[in-house]
Design an enzyme around this catalytic site. Sequence first.
Site, PDB file in Angstrom:
ATOM      1  N   ARG A   1       0.852  -1.180   0.000  1.00 36.95           N
ATOM      2  CA  ARG A   1       0.000   0.000   0.000  1.00 36.95           C
ATOM      3  C   ARG A   1       0.891   1.234   0.000  1.00 36.95           C
ATOM      4  NH1 ARG A   1      -3.186  -2.717  -1.726  1.00 36.95           N
ATOM      5  NH2 ARG A   1      -5.288  -3.250  -1.038  1.00 36.95           N
TER       6      ARG A   1
ATOM      7  N   GLU B   1      -4.286   7.344  -5.591  1.00 37.53           N
ATOM      8  CA  GLU B   1      -4.336   6.731  -6.917  1.00 37.53           C
ATOM      9  C   GLU B   1      -5.623   7.124  -7.631  1.00 37.53           C
ATOM     10  OE1 GLU B   1      -3.809   2.518  -6.403  1.00 37.53           O
ATOM     11  OE2 GLU B   1      -1.751   2.709  -5.700  1.00 37.53           O
TER      12      GLU B   1
ATOM     13  N   HIS C   1       0.101   0.237 -10.056  1.00 40.60           N
ATOM     14  CA  HIS C   1      -0.687  -0.691  -9.231  1.00 40.60           C
ATOM     15  C   HIS C   1      -1.223  -1.852 -10.076  1.00 40.60           C
ATOM     16  CE1 HIS C   1      -3.295  -0.946  -5.342  1.00 40.60           C
ATOM     17  NE2 HIS C   1      -2.871  -2.139  -5.736  1.00 40.60           N
TER      18      HIS C   1
END
Length: 737
Positions: A425, A454, A472
């Site tokens: 994370r 994000e 990601h």
Amino acid sequence: MNDVIRLALDLDGVLTEHPRILAHAANETFGLTLPLHAFVDSAGCNVPLEIRRWVYGPDGPARRLRPAPKGRRFVEAARAALGAENVLILTARPQEARATTEEWLREHGFPACAIRFADDKVAVAHALGVSHAVEDSVRHATAYAAAGIRCLLLTTDPKPEGESPLIERVPDLAAAWERLLGAPDEEEEVESGPIRYRIVISDVIDPAARARLAREAELIDVDGQDVAALTAALRDADALIVRSETQVTREVLAAGPSLRVVARAGTGVDNIDVQGATEAGILVLNAPGANAVSAGEHTIALLLALTRQIPDANAAVHAGRWERKRFKPFDLQGKTIGIVGLGRVGSVVAQRLRAFETRLIGYDPYIARERFQQLGVEPVPYERLLAEADVVTFHVPATSETINMLDADAIARMKPGAIVLNCARGEVVDQEALAEALRTGRVAAAGVDVFPDEPAHTSPLFGLPNVILTPHIGGSSREALAAVGEMISTTTLAALRGEAVPNAVNLPPASLQGPELQRLTRVASAAGRLLSVLRSARPERLEVIVQGAVPLDVTERVTAAALAEALRRWTDRRVTPVNARLVARDLGLDVHIVTGNADPALVPEFAFEVDGDDPHRVTVRWDRNEAGIMEIDRFSLERPLAGDLLITRHWDRPGVVGRVGTILGRYNVNIAGMQVGRHERGGQAIMVLNVDDIIPEAALAEIVTIPGIESAYVVSLPSAVPESGDANGWGAARAAR
């Protein structure tokens, strides 16, 4: 509008077309002149019962009725949107017409639906907790409205002056649906297909998962970062499916009054306000482990790209430069790798790094030492890991303990020239501190797949030559997306159907298979309903006494199911097993679990007991497969309780049972089964009657006047396994003293 809509549908004239053939055929056959409502309304119209039996019998004209336009679709849509247990057909046909009626419905493709046959439809609707009805009879609509039940009346006649505001006149079933649950999409009408679950999808999910969801639901796609669009889409939604980019805040949750499930297509749920969802009674799901291999392999890929300097070497060759001497790659063999977090992804990383002959050290205070041994990882304190590791890789969720776990102070304690990997994370690593360490060379290189915000359009890491950044995609392999999609789509639909699921974040993890747990919790819900009927006023304490070897998570699930059902009668708040404990606490209801004899040889049982001047106890026995209510107020029963019941508490005196039977016979209530229990002759006793017909209020009032009767209750309970027909567990009951 009530939080839960329970809908009663008339049969003749609402779900059938042109019921006038009934009156025409009867009049021709018997030489009568009777109006239509004599056959399709109440039996109190002086029509001989034998004529009504013929009309609705195997050879009667009712067999020639055709389904009303959109009738089948309306029933399908109502069951999907409201829940099968909240829809029934309520008809004034005689009870003897059950078999013929059910056969007709099957022949014309209607879904299995609870059916009630009653002369006094309003009394039945009231007893079953019906909130809305659809009728074509003004007389019945007026009676429903007088009882406080909103009625949608199918008619093109104008509304007369003085008609109850609870009666809404609509021209057809499509208009009725719009009044009931809002207008469908412009391109989709009730006739084109059932209005099913509404699921909002705010991020990309696997196509196979979408197809699976679309078979049972209407899918609404929305940009999860457009909060206004998201909250608007949630207005009528049953479920919301997100990935990492959608922030599910309390504001978002509050926008979905019908929201029952929020599903994260991934492992972490730090973008979901789980506490807010729990307080609202919304189940939160995730897909633990489904993308672990993908995220683990992505971590290895970043590490190899850094150690072999692949991105720079690739760019140089593409540019026509042969700079072989400039690049200084190094081997992983013999290096010390520090793994922070040895959950699913960390375990995958450890297993793969062993093949590179590395020394593995790890920090995870929540993992047993045996697991470290299985993975070949040496457990060390976090400080030692920082000091010794050539590579530090993070695989932990974002919590108060892990946010900025790697900050400037932690970097200062790292081995100089180490590599940092973060595929967990973004909040776990202080990106400003990491960027500074990369610029100074304190950290040799970094691989980062996650960011605090994000999608990331700015970051202090952008442009640094010794860092590899990816958007990601660690868990986004084709295989991972398929696995996550399968888990989320199947469990979201299962949760909407009321089934137990193994991946609930805000319920205890299920140690039982879904169907087994569903059977048990369904009976526990019935026990809670019965308890709330026996004790209509909210108690101050509910005690759950558990006997036998029962896993803690099963006990918690059983308690939540019973408590939620009882609280639906004891409060007007929205209650589900997810928030039942919180609601009980807010109301000052003390819920206490007592563990008794845990001998594995005992047949497990759960006794639900309320305190006060009028204490009551309902006991469920469970043979680890089937479950049933087998005891009321410490009186044992021969068979599990289910169906429509009359329960009496009385003194064991001659004639009491017979007088009850006589009264029910006088009101044309058929007794399907009887159980009696007592502790001693002449003492307190209990009688449980299963009945085929609704017991009128007048009959119940007579029963409680019988000398020796202490109390009498009427309740409808489901079976352990949902069935077709009328055993759908309608959550309504009434009691009289």
